[in-house]
Design an enzyme around this catalytic site. Structure first.
Site, PDB file in Angstrom:
ATOM      1  CG  ASP A  44      -1.737   1.068   1.278  1.00 53.70           C
ATOM      2  OD1 ASP A  44      -2.942   1.059   0.861  1.00 53.70           O
ATOM      3  OD2 ASP A  44      -1.415   2.369   1.717  1.00 53.70           O
ATOM      4  CE1 TYR A  49       0.523   7.809   2.413  1.00 56.09           C
ATOM      5  CE2 TYR A  49       1.077   5.687   1.809  1.00 56.09           C
ATOM      6  CZ  TYR A  49       0.416   6.476   2.505  1.00 56.09           C
ATOM      7  OH  TYR A  49      -0.909   6.094   3.085  1.00 56.09           O
ATOM      8  CE  LYS A  74      -3.750   4.912   0.671  1.00 53.75           C
ATOM      9  NZ  LYS A  74      -2.185   4.542   0.835  1.00 53.75           N
ATOM     10  CG  HIS A 107      -4.762   9.911   0.048  1.00 49.90           C
ATOM     11  ND1 HIS A 107      -3.192   9.682  -0.180  1.00 49.90           N
ATOM     12  CD2 HIS A 107      -4.890   9.357   1.399  1.00 49.90           C
ATOM     13  CE1 HIS A 107      -2.685   9.216   0.804  1.00 49.90           C
ATOM     14  NE2 HIS A 107      -3.493   9.126   1.831  1.00 49.90           N
TER      15      HIS A 107
HETATM   16  N1  LIG Z   1      -5.359   6.384   3.433  1.00 48.60           N
HETATM   17  C1  LIG Z   1      -4.562   6.926   4.611  1.00 48.60           C
HETATM   18  O1  LIG Z   1      -4.998   8.292   4.877  1.00 48.60           O
HETATM   19  C2  LIG Z   1      -3.632   6.624   5.340  1.00 48.60           C
HETATM   20  C3  LIG Z   1      -3.086   7.261   6.397  1.00 48.60           C
HETATM   21  C4  LIG Z   1      -2.050   6.622   7.475  1.00 48.60           C
HETATM   22  C5  LIG Z   1      -1.763   5.270   6.951  1.00 48.60           C
HETATM   23  N2  LIG Z   1      -2.080   4.798   5.861  1.00 48.60           N
HETATM   24  C6  LIG Z   1      -1.450   3.447   5.519  1.00 48.60           C
HETATM   25  O2  LIG Z   1      -1.432   2.580   6.388  1.00 48.60           O
HETATM   26  C7  LIG Z   1      -0.303   1.953   6.864  1.00 48.60           C
HETATM   27  C8  LIG Z   1      -0.133   1.534   8.054  1.00 48.60           C
HETATM   28  O3  LIG Z   1      -0.255   2.754   8.968  1.00 48.60           O
HETATM   29  P1  LIG Z   1       0.586   3.636   9.899  1.00 48.60           P
HETATM   30  O4  LIG Z   1       2.002   3.535   9.118  1.00 48.60           O
HETATM   31  O5  LIG Z   1       0.269   4.828   9.821  1.00 48.60           O
HETATM   32  O6  LIG Z   1       0.818   2.988  11.250  1.00 48.60           O
HETATM   33  P2  LIG Z   1       0.843   1.440  11.903  1.00 48.60           P
HETATM   34  O7  LIG Z   1       1.239   0.326  10.871  1.00 48.60           O
HETATM   35  O8  LIG Z   1      -0.485   1.534  12.812  1.00 48.60           O
HETATM   36  O9  LIG Z   1       1.927   1.601  12.894  1.00 48.60           O
HETATM   37  C9  LIG Z   1       3.476   1.679  12.360  1.00 48.60           C
HETATM   38  C10 LIG Z   1       4.224   1.739  13.728  1.00 48.60           C
HETATM   39  O10 LIG Z   1       4.101   0.685  14.371  1.00 48.60           O
HETATM   40  C11 LIG Z   1       5.276   0.198  14.776  1.00 48.60           C
HETATM   41  N3  LIG Z   1       5.312  -1.161  14.576  1.00 48.60           N
HETATM   42  C12 LIG Z   1       5.093  -2.166  13.392  1.00 48.60           C
HETATM   43  N4  LIG Z   1       5.096  -3.465  13.891  1.00 48.60           N
HETATM   44  C13 LIG Z   1       5.203  -3.286  15.135  1.00 48.60           C
HETATM   45  C14 LIG Z   1       5.467  -4.398  16.072  1.00 48.60           C
HETATM   46  N5  LIG Z   1       5.286  -5.608  15.805  1.00 48.60           N
HETATM   47  N6  LIG Z   1       5.692  -4.238  17.303  1.00 48.60           N
HETATM   48  C15 LIG Z   1       5.819  -2.899  17.745  1.00 48.60           C
HETATM   49  N7  LIG Z   1       5.708  -1.977  16.974  1.00 48.60           N
HETATM   50  C16 LIG Z   1       5.542  -2.020  15.772  1.00 48.60           C
HETATM   51  C17 LIG Z   1       6.331   0.728  13.392  1.00 48.60           C
HETATM   52  O11 LIG Z   1       7.793   0.567  13.847  1.00 48.60           O
HETATM   53  P3  LIG Z   1       8.998   0.730  12.646  1.00 48.60           P
HETATM   54  O12 LIG Z   1       8.447   1.301  11.429  1.00 48.60           O
HETATM   55  O13 LIG Z   1       9.908   1.537  13.706  1.00 48.60           O
HETATM   56  O14 LIG Z   1       9.395  -0.822  12.708  1.00 48.60           O
HETATM   57  C18 LIG Z   1       5.823   2.146  13.401  1.00 48.60           C
HETATM   58  O15 LIG Z   1       6.172   2.953  14.038  1.00 48.60           O
HETATM   59  C19 LIG Z   1       0.583   3.198   6.197  1.00 48.60           C
HETATM   60  O16 LIG Z   1       1.831   2.697   6.066  1.00 48.60           O
HETATM   61  C20 LIG Z   1      -0.053   3.519   4.840  1.00 48.60           C
HETATM   62  O17 LIG Z   1       0.175   2.438   3.839  1.00 48.60           O
HETATM   63  C21 LIG Z   1      -3.086   5.267   4.950  1.00 48.60           C
END
Ligand SMILES: NC(=O)c1ccc[n+]([C@@H]2O[C@H](COP(=O)([O-])OP(=O)(O)OC[C@H]3O[C@@H](n4cnc5c(N)ncnc54)[C@H](OP(=O)(O)O)[C@@H]3O)[C@@H](O)[C@H]2O)c1
Length: 281
Positions: A44, A49, A74, A107
């Site tokens: 994704d 990004y 997106k 998005h």
């Molecule tokens: N459509 C939208 O508006 C929108 C908005 C936000 C996000 N997104 C999408 O959703 C994806 C995921 O969301 P996100 O990146 O915001 O947050 P997330 O996946 O909820 O959390 C990522 C964070 O959690 C940590 N983490 C991952 N696995 C872990 C584990 N097993 N134990 C402890 N900590 C862990 C990561 O650390 P490290 O990276 O340091 O390993 C990072 O700091 C994004 O990458 C993006 O593709 C979409």
């Protein structure tokens, strides 16, 4: 891997890998390479990004057949509108080095997204996108889009995690055959979630981590999700969720944690959100 079937019959992996905030040179390429090696097939990204080229480079390097991959990007709200969307789509496709996309999402529900949707319907009919959808559309905007267009979105990607469970939004989606996809499934690593005593107890029951419990909970709710992890061990840990099952009681305990709140205050029905997003190109 577990899969959902979208309203148009397309099969989508339930667990994928998100690459938001991977912007150091080489970072996204390395992360996607590691993710593909781990077994992730759903990636994704988004035009804003700023890493579509690196994602594309990782895909090109891998020997995984194209049809096994599920690539999402997106459309940024500044690229909204019929003509702009067609252009933005071609730019994304080129950066990704692909000749079709698996999923293209609007998005945000801002600007001329009706024009965007018409362009996306056409691209979908031409076979250039296998599924089309939206992100950050609340039930009112989603319903309006569904009612006034030929094709209903197949996906709505929304912030969803144990503190913001989106049960009500999901009910609305189901009425129109829209699949919920969770962004920030781990609440961006939020401490309140990772040290929650109920989640820690359930993790203990299964000899798994809190992250694995949360991701398993998504699988059992039949929600697609895309955790991001820069650390390879976390990436692997997050993928290792297919060898245990949460009990009904455990699922209910997690349901009890819902606070219906966004962790970062990311509210797409708040006019201030437009001021925030407008700062970005
Ligand atoms: N459509 C939208 O508006 C929108 C908005 C936000 C996000 N997104 C999408 O959703 C994806 C995921 O969301 P996100 O990146 O915001 O947050 P997330 O996946 O909820 O959390 C990522 C964070 O959690 C940590 N983490 C991952 N696995 C872990 C584990 N097993 N134990 C402890 N900590 C862990 C990561 O650390 P490290 O990276 O340091 O390993 C990072 O700091 C994004 O990458 C993006 O593709 C979409």
């Amino acid at each position: 891997m577990e899969y959902v079937t979208l309203s148009n019959g397309v099969k989508m992996p339930k667990l994928g890998f998100g690459v938001f905030l991977m912007n150091e040179p080489g970072e996204a390429e390395q992360a996607v390479t590691n993710a593909l090696k781990t077994g992730y097939r759903l990636i994704d990204t988004a035009s804003r990004y700023y890493n579509e080229e690196e994602v594309g480079a990782a895909l090109k390097k891998s020997s995984i057949p194209r049809e096994e991959l599920f690539i999402t990007t997106k459309l940024w709200f500044k690229d909204a509108g019929y003509e702009n969307t067609k252009r933005a789509f071609e730019v994304s496709l080129e950066k990704l080095g692909l000749d079709y996309l698996d999923l293209y999402l609007i998005h945000q529900p801002f600007n001329d997204y009706y024009g965007s949707w018409r362009a996306m319907e056409e691209l979908y009919k031409e076979g250039k996108i296998r599924a089309i959808g939206v992100s950050n559309f609340y039930p009112d905007r989603l319903k309006d889009l569904v009612m006034h267009n030929e094709i209903a979105p197949m996906i709505d990607q929304r912030e969803t995690h144990p503190m913001n469970q989106q049960w009500e939004a999901e009910e609305w989606m189901k009425q129109d055959g829209v699949q919920l996809e969770a962004w920030s499934p781990l609440g961006r690593g939020n401490k309140e979630i990772f040290t929650n005593s109920i989640l820690m107890k359930i993790a203990d029951n299964h000899q798994k981590s809190v992250a694995q419990i949360i991701l398993r909970w998504f699988m059992q709710r039949n929600i697609v999700t895309i955790p991001k992890a820069s650390h390879v061990e976390r990436m692997q840990e997050n993928f290792d969720i297919f060898d245990f099952v949460l009990s009904h009681e455990e699922m209910e305990l997690i349901k009890g944690l819902d606070q219906k709140t966004s962790i970062g205050g990311v509210l797409h029905n708040d006019p201030k959100m437009l001021d925030v997003l407008s700062q970005f190109e």
